[in-house]
Design an enzyme around this catalytic site. Structure first.
Site, PDB file in Angstrom:
ATOM      1  N   SER B 117      -9.687  22.455 -10.227  1.00 15.70           N
ATOM      2  CA  SER B 117      -8.950  21.329 -10.603  1.00 15.70           C
ATOM      3  C   SER B 117      -7.729  21.178  -9.370  1.00 15.70           C
ATOM      4  CB  SER B 117      -8.209  21.376 -12.028  1.00 15.70           C
ATOM      5  OG  SER B 117      -7.313  22.545 -11.951  1.00 15.70           O
ATOM      6  N   LYS B 154      -0.852  23.565 -12.192  1.00 11.84           N
ATOM      7  CA  LYS B 154      -0.762  21.972 -11.846  1.00 11.84           C
ATOM      8  C   LYS B 154       0.492  21.661 -11.327  1.00 11.84           C
ATOM      9  CE  LYS B 154      -4.640  20.942 -14.164  1.00 11.84           C
ATOM     10  NZ  LYS B 154      -5.075  22.297 -14.246  1.00 11.84           N
TER      11      LYS B 154
END
Lengths: 194, 194
Positions: B117, B154
Site C-alpha cells: 500500500s 500510512k
DNA sequence: AGGTTAATCGAACGAATGTTCGGCTGTCAA
DNA sequence: TTGACAGCCGAACATTCGTTCGATTAACCT
C-alpha cells in the site's frame, strides 16, 4: 551445592564490560570484577557459560561472546499485545542493523544516491545504497556501473545486442554502454532516513 | 617509504574478523591474516591505528575497537571520473549505520512492512521500517497507526472531515478512522536488503 | 548423619602474549 | 646521487595468559 547459581549475575557483569569496551577481559580481570580470588574459578565459570551458549572460542583460541551473549531479558521489551510482526524474524540472528546490512565491511561501500532514475524501484534521491564491490553481476541485479567515466545506478539487463542498463523510471531511456561495461559493485541494501 | 599506505586495507580485514567473532585476534594471528612475518610490524600497525582513532586499549591493557572502528565510508554518487580503485579518495564523510538510523534506541522499534500500500513512497513489502514510538505526529509524516485494532503504515493527513490515513498506491483508498485514531509511532527510517 | 555435588581457592606450570631494539629495503624529496 | 624515513623483519625478553590438580566449603538429598 556451594552456592546458589550466580552465573546469570556474572553474565550480566560481563555484558556490561563488553558494552563499555567491545572486548572481553582476561581471566584475572574477570575474577577481580566478579570477586573471585582464583583464576580456576573463572575458568570453570567460562566453561559453564560456554556450555550454556553465551561464550565461545575463536579458531585462534580467544574468548568471544556468541549471539546469545547479547540477548536481553524479555521483560525489558514490554511489547504491547498485538504488535505487528516485529522485525526480529527479518533481522533473524543479526544483533545490529550494521551487521544485518553489512556482512563484509571491507568489500562494502555506502553510496549516496543522486537523481530519480530508480524511483520506481523504491530508490529515491538521497537514499544510501549499500554496495558490495564486485566486477561481475547477474542479470536483474541492481548495479553501480561505470559508463563513460561516470558512475550510475541501474538494473543490469541484456538483449540480443548485448548488455544494457535499465533505469526504473518511465521518463528515462535504457543505457547501452558504448565501449565496454564496467561494473563497480552490486547493490545489496538500502538505507533511508526521514 | 617502504610501502604505500595499506593501513586502510589492514583495517578492513580487522573489521571483517571482528564482524565474524566479536573479538580481536592476537598480534601473531593479525600478522598471519595480513601477511606480516613479524609481530613488531603488527605492533607498529596497532600504534598507527590507535593514533588514527580506530583502536584503543582497555584499562586492563587489552586491545579493543573504538566507535570509529565501526564507521563506514560514505561516498557521494556523482564522484568525478577516475579509476574505480581511486573511488575511496572521494569519500565525503563517515558514519555508523546504527547511530545514523537509530539515534534513540530505547524508543525505536523495527517493524517489517507487509503489503504494497506504500510502494509509491518507495516502501516495499518486506522492507523494515524504523519507527520511533510516539503518540502524536505531524501531517505529512508516515505513521504506524492503530485502526480498529489493526496496525497499519500510512501517511497522516487531514481534511475538513478530520484525520485520515493516506496509502501511497493508486489501487488503495484513504482510510478514515471510525472511532478515534491512535498513533503508535512515526516512521523515521527504512532498511532494505536485496 | 552421611554422602554427593557444585563452586571456589591456592599454587604450580608451560605456552603465548606484546614490547623492544638493531638491521634491512624501497620510496620520496632535495 | 644522496639522505631521510616509513614499513617491515628477526630475535630476545619479561610478563601474563589460561590450564591443571588437590583441598576446602556449603547447599541439597536420602
Amino acid at each position: 551445592m556451594g552456592n546458589p547459581n550466580r552465573d546469570h549475575e556474572y553474565l550480566g557483569k560481563l555484558q556490561d564490560y563488553y558494552t563499555d569496551y567491545r572486548s572481553l577481559p582476561s581471566y584475572a580481570v574477570i575474577g577481580e570484577m566478579l570477586g573471585m580470588a582464583s583464576k580456576s574459578a573463572v575458568s570453570a565459570l567460562v566453561k559453564r557459560l560456554t556450555l550454556a551458549g553465551y561464550l565461545e572460542t575463536t579458531p585462534d583460541r580467544r574468548l568471544a561472546p556468541t549471539k546469545r551473549f547479547f540477548e536481553r531479558d524479555l521483560a525489558d521489551f514490554n511489547v504491547p499485545a498485538g504488535l505487528p510482526a516485529a522485525a526480529n524474524d527479518a533481522m533473524s540472528e543479526a544483533l545490529t542493523v550494521d551487521e544485518y546490512l553489512i556482512p563484509r565491511p571491507s568489500s562494502s561501500v555506502l553510496i549516496k544516491v543522486r537523481g530519480d532514475s530508480m524511483v520506481e524501484a523504491g530508490i529515491h534521491d538521497g537514499d544510501i545504497a549499500v554496495v558490495e564491490k564486485r566486477h561481475s553481476a547477474n542479470l536483474g541485479e541492481i548495479v553501480v556501473a561505470i559508463v563513460d567515466g561516470e558512475y550510475t545506478l541501474k538494473e543490469l539487463a541484456r538483449d540480443k545486442q548485448g548488455y544494457l542498463l535499465l533505469p526504473h523510471n518511465a521518463g528515462y531511456e535504457p543505457i547501452r554502454p558504448q565501449e565496454g561495461l564496467e561494473i563497480f559493485g552490486v547493490m545489496v541494501g538500502l538505507i533511508r532516513k526521514y
